[in-house]
Write a protein that holds these residues in place. Structure first.
Motif, PDB file in Angstrom:
ATOM      1  N   THR A  39      34.602  20.023  48.812  1.00 16.07           N
ATOM      2  CA  THR A  39      34.324  20.783  47.592  1.00 16.07           C
ATOM      3  C   THR A  39      35.559  21.550  47.148  1.00 16.07           C
ATOM      4  OG1 THR A  39      32.918  22.487  46.597  1.00 16.07           O
ATOM      5  CG2 THR A  39      33.453  22.754  48.922  1.00 16.07           C
ATOM      6  N   ASN A  41      34.986  24.330  45.493  1.00 10.81           N
ATOM      7  CA  ASN A  41      34.433  25.674  45.320  1.00 10.81           C
ATOM      8  C   ASN A  41      35.074  26.686  46.267  1.00 10.81           C
ATOM      9  OD1 ASN A  41      32.654  24.958  43.272  1.00 10.81           O
ATOM     10  ND2 ASN A  41      31.053  24.393  44.710  1.00 10.81           N
ATOM     11  N   VAL A 137      33.531  33.939  43.686  1.00 17.03           N
ATOM     12  CA  VAL A 137      32.913  32.645  43.433  1.00 17.03           C
ATOM     13  C   VAL A 137      33.596  31.995  42.233  1.00 17.03           C
ATOM     14  CG1 VAL A 137      31.050  33.703  42.060  1.00 17.03           C
ATOM     15  CG2 VAL A 137      30.692  31.445  43.100  1.00 17.03           C
ATOM     16  N   LEU A 138      33.816  30.694  42.330  1.00 14.69           N
ATOM     17  CA  LEU A 138      34.434  29.942  41.239  1.00 14.69           C
ATOM     18  C   LEU A 138      33.497  29.944  40.029  1.00 14.69           C
ATOM     19  CD1 LEU A 138      37.033  28.242  40.765  1.00 14.69           C
ATOM     20  CD2 LEU A 138      35.670  26.238  41.363  1.00 14.69           C
ATOM     21  N   ASN A 141      30.657  27.378  39.616  1.00 15.18           N
ATOM     22  CA  ASN A 141      29.652  27.235  40.672  1.00 15.18           C
ATOM     23  C   ASN A 141      28.362  27.960  40.246  1.00 15.18           C
ATOM     24  OD1 ASN A 141      28.236  26.905  43.040  1.00 15.18           O
ATOM     25  ND2 ASN A 141      29.914  27.559  44.366  1.00 15.18           N
ATOM     26  N   THR A 173      38.001  33.029  38.761  1.00 17.80           N
ATOM     27  CA  THR A 173      37.171  33.423  39.893  1.00 17.80           C
ATOM     28  C   THR A 173      36.379  34.643  39.453  1.00 17.80           C
ATOM     29  OG1 THR A 173      38.725  32.584  41.546  1.00 17.80           O
ATOM     30  CG2 THR A 173      37.198  34.303  42.261  1.00 17.80           C
TER      31      THR A 173
END
Length: 186
Positions: A39, A41, A137-138, A141, A173
């Motif tokens: 991934t 992510n 967190v990206l 996502n 992000t």
């Protein structure tokens, strides 16, 4: 710090969430390497910031002794398929918070593993006087962002053009945080 194991049964998959043990170090080293390749992510590409078994043993040992760290693994049929960490900060001004991170093998997505790792981590934090949990967190996502919001995390800001992914584009992000609210009612 350690936590009692907890069993889950989701979509015909039985798994246990438990504290990491030093005997897990080799499996965790291999697992992290595999997940990094599955991934975008996460922050790393395959092989970057590699942690060998000795490094994981040290992390597990430190996390077990620290009241502000929690290292959980997910076990399916005696195989580790995911893990999460809450890492506290030793500086007095920021000792009230921990940073949460999670990763799960792609073959085990959709079984609530990330959700249950998060849930156990939130319960641990709330019962151990941790006032704030943070995470990154990206922006793409969406499933993770929705899950974090369900657990009380709020968007605190963005790191613009923070990640450069394989499609040749930069992505933001999202910085999220969850502050434990004290019950002040009588």
């Amino acid at each position: 710090m350690t936590q009692e194991p907890k069993k889950f049964h989701v979509k015909n998959l039985r798994y246990t969430v438990r504290s990491a043990q030093e005997k897990d170090a080799k499996s965790l080293s291999e697992l992290r390497l595999q997940i990094d390749g599955e991934t975008e992510n996460l922050d790393r590409e395959t092989g970057e910031a590699y942690i060998d078994a000795i490094g994981f043993k040290q992390i597990i040992s430190e996390d077990t002794r620290s009241a502000s760290n929690l290292f959980l693994v997910v076990e399916v049929n005696e195989k580790i398929v995911g893990f999460s960490r809450c890492e506290g900060i030793k500086l007095k001004r920021t000792s009230h918070k921990v940073e949460f991170g999670v990763c799960v093998l792609r073959d085990y997505w959709g079984y609530g593993i990330g959700k249950n790792l998060l849930g156990e981590s939130v319960r641990w934090a709330d019962s151990n006087d941790i006032k704030k949990m943070t995470l990154h967190v990206l922006e793409t996502n969406d499933k993770a962002i929705t899950l974090y919001k369900k657990y009380g995390f709020e968007v605190e800001g963005f790191l613009k053009k923070d990640k450069f992914l394989s499609d040749g584009n930069y992505y933001n992000t999202i910085v999220m945080g969850r502050f434990k609210h004290e019950d002040t009612s009588c």
